[in-house]
Enzyme design. Structure first.
Site, PDB file in Angstrom:
ATOM      1  N   ARG A  36       0.825  -1.220   0.000  1.00  0.00           N
ATOM      2  CA  ARG A  36       0.000   0.000   0.000  1.00  0.00           C
ATOM      3  C   ARG A  36       0.859   1.270   0.000  1.00  0.00           C
ATOM      4  O   ARG A  36       0.483   2.276  -0.582  1.00  0.00           O
ATOM      5  CB  ARG A  36      -0.900   0.004   1.233  1.00  0.00           C
ATOM      6  CG  ARG A  36      -1.930  -1.105   1.251  1.00  0.00           C
ATOM      7  CD  ARG A  36      -3.248  -0.596   0.710  1.00  0.00           C
ATOM      8  NE  ARG A  36      -4.283  -1.595   0.796  1.00  0.00           N
ATOM      9  CZ  ARG A  36      -5.290  -1.559   1.653  1.00  0.00           C
ATOM     10  NH1 ARG A  36      -5.392  -0.566   2.498  1.00  0.00           N
ATOM     11  NH2 ARG A  36      -6.208  -2.496   1.652  1.00  0.00           N
ATOM     12  N   ASP A 146     -16.706   9.566   6.515  1.00  0.00           N
ATOM     13  CA  ASP A 146     -15.591   8.627   6.370  1.00  0.00           C
ATOM     14  C   ASP A 146     -14.305   9.367   6.699  1.00  0.00           C
ATOM     15  O   ASP A 146     -14.246  10.600   6.594  1.00  0.00           O
ATOM     16  CB  ASP A 146     -15.522   8.072   4.938  1.00  0.00           C
ATOM     17  CG  ASP A 146     -14.790   6.737   4.874  1.00  0.00           C
ATOM     18  OD1 ASP A 146     -15.455   5.696   4.796  1.00  0.00           O
ATOM     19  OD2 ASP A 146     -13.536   6.736   4.929  1.00  0.00           O
TER      20      ASP A 146
HETATM   21  C1  LIG Z   1     -14.693  -1.658   4.149  1.00  0.00           C
HETATM   22  S1  LIG Z   1     -15.316  -0.002   4.090  1.00  0.00           S
HETATM   23  C2  LIG Z   1     -17.019  -0.264   4.539  1.00  0.00           C
HETATM   24  C3  LIG Z   1     -17.952   0.578   3.710  1.00  0.00           C
HETATM   25  C4  LIG Z   1     -19.431   0.371   3.998  1.00  0.00           C
HETATM   26  N1  LIG Z   1     -19.773   0.725   5.359  1.00  0.00           N
HETATM   27  C5  LIG Z   1     -19.832  -1.059   3.720  1.00  0.00           C
HETATM   28  O1  LIG Z   1     -20.081  -1.838   4.643  1.00  0.00           O
HETATM   29  O2  LIG Z   1     -19.899  -1.425   2.545  1.00  0.00           O
HETATM   30  C6  LIG Z   1     -14.604   0.672   5.591  1.00  0.00           C
HETATM   31  C7  LIG Z   1     -14.570   2.206   5.593  1.00  0.00           C
HETATM   32  O3  LIG Z   1     -14.252   2.645   6.917  1.00  0.00           O
HETATM   33  C8  LIG Z   1     -13.438   3.798   6.809  1.00  0.00           C
HETATM   34  N2  LIG Z   1     -12.697   3.999   8.056  1.00  0.00           N
HETATM   35  C9  LIG Z   1     -11.644   3.294   8.550  1.00  0.00           C
HETATM   36  N3  LIG Z   1     -11.212   3.813   9.704  1.00  0.00           N
HETATM   37  C10 LIG Z   1     -12.013   4.872   9.973  1.00  0.00           C
HETATM   38  C11 LIG Z   1     -12.073   5.821  11.044  1.00  0.00           C
HETATM   39  N4  LIG Z   1     -11.192   5.808  12.057  1.00  0.00           N
HETATM   40  N5  LIG Z   1     -13.036   6.778  10.998  1.00  0.00           N
HETATM   41  C12 LIG Z   1     -13.914   6.817   9.974  1.00  0.00           C
HETATM   42  N6  LIG Z   1     -13.907   5.953   8.926  1.00  0.00           N
HETATM   43  C13 LIG Z   1     -12.975   4.994   8.930  1.00  0.00           C
HETATM   44  C14 LIG Z   1     -12.554   3.508   5.605  1.00  0.00           C
HETATM   45  O4  LIG Z   1     -12.001   4.673   5.043  1.00  0.00           O
HETATM   46  C15 LIG Z   1     -13.514   2.778   4.669  1.00  0.00           C
HETATM   47  O5  LIG Z   1     -14.090   3.654   3.722  1.00  0.00           O
END
Ligand SMILES: C[S@@+](CC[C@H](N)C(=O)[O-])C[C@H]1O[C@@H](n2cnc3c(N)ncnc32)[C@H](O)[C@@H]1O
Length: 284
Positions: A36, A146
């Site tokens: 990454r 996000d």
């Molecule tokens: C795998 S995606 C899930 C998207 C959607 N909720 C779904 O279930 O399809 C996880 C998301 O969490 C966000 N994320 C990770 N750590 C975070 C944090 N500390 N605060 C806010 N968002 C976060 C990532 O950027 C990513 O877009």
């Protein structure tokens, strides 16, 4: 072979990423970090994790920090993901709210990635309103947040290519809720209008976001562990109205002390859906 200085630099980066975002990079996921971060390290002329750590601690640190976090977030998502939570939203939450006198339904998609989750919820609200013209809940605002500004930018644009649309969007909804545009299909304004996209780090606290009837926080906390996970869940539950629902990923669970503290009941079917005890009659 890694030297002990390489190991220390890797450990430093693990701690830094967890502290800033909650995302845990396990010891056996070093390759993930390497893959990454490779483009960033190349563009910055950094040959090793040791160089990266030195740069992070120096003058370039302020600009490198958010870029590293951005690269370590995983934006995997799809339309109406896992189906059941979205059926539940339509068949129970929208329906029940339509029969209550509880004002507009407030919804938060926390960790919305590239927008498929909040747009799916807005599409369901639109379909429900069309089917129940006299008794549908007012869903004026869906907050979608996000940590990743790159994912939020895609979400705000609301334009998806065939590959993204193939992942859960059917032809009927595509024709009804999207218009063809350069680069793919764009979400129609009436679907986008309900949604406010905002950057928000769930670790940073969010007393300003207000209270919600429904919070979707799916497949986000799976990357967190220990106290950070528990604290974040606790704060999400505090942001729920009594009687409100927290919708997690199907296999995600809430620790027992929090179940008791917030008087939660787990929905029998589907997994990952929790309801806070409603307020006694006459109180909200
Ligand atoms: C795998 S995606 C899930 C998207 C959607 N909720 C779904 O279930 O399809 C996880 C998301 O969490 C966000 N994320 C990770 N750590 C975070 C944090 N500390 N605060 C806010 N968002 C976060 C990532 O950027 C990513 O877009």
């Amino acid at each position: 072979m890694y030297s002990s200085a390489d190991d220390q630099a890797f450990a430093f980066l693990q701690r830094f990423i967890e502290r800033e975002s909650g995302i845990v990079i396990a010891d056996n996921k070093r390759y993930l970090l390497e893959v990454r971060l490779a483009p960033l390290m190349r563009s910055e002329g950094l040959a090793s994790f040791r160089d990266l750590v030195a740069a992070l601690q120096g003058a370039r640190g302020a600009s490198l920090r958010p870029r590293i976090i951005e690269l370590m977030t995983t934006h995997e998502t799809l339309w109406f993901r896992d189906r059941f939570p979205f059926d539940f939203f339509r068949d129970h939450l929208l329906k029940e709210h339509a029969q209550s006198n509880d004002g507009p339904l407030t919804v938060w998609s926390a960790g919305c990635a590239t927008g498929q989750e909040p747009y799916s919820l807005s599409i369901l609200a639109e379909e429900f309103a069309a089917m129940h013209p006299r008794s549908h809940p007012d869903v004026k605002k869906i907050l979608a947040t996000d940590i990743s500004t790159a994912a939020l930018e895609v979400a705000r644009q609301g334009v998806y290519d065939a590959l993204a649309l193939r992942r859960g969007m059917d032809e009927v909804r595509l024709r009804r809720f999207f218009t063809e545009s350069a680069g793919g299909w764009k979400v129609r304004p009436e679907i986008a209008a309900r949604i406010t996209f905002r950057p928000l780090n769930l670790l940073a606290g969010f007393p300003h976001v207000g209270k919600f009837h429904v919070i979707f926080c799916r497949n986000v906390l799976i990357y967190f562990t220990g106290d950070r996970k528990t604290d974040t869940l606790d704060r999400l539950l505090q942001a729920l109205h009594p009687g409100g629902h927290l919708v997690l990923g199907a296999s995600e669970t809430i620790p027992e002390p929090l179940m008791l503290k917030h008087q939660l009941a787990r929905q029998a079917r589907g997994g990952g859906i929790y309801r806070k005890q409603p307020a006694p009659a006459g109180r909200s």
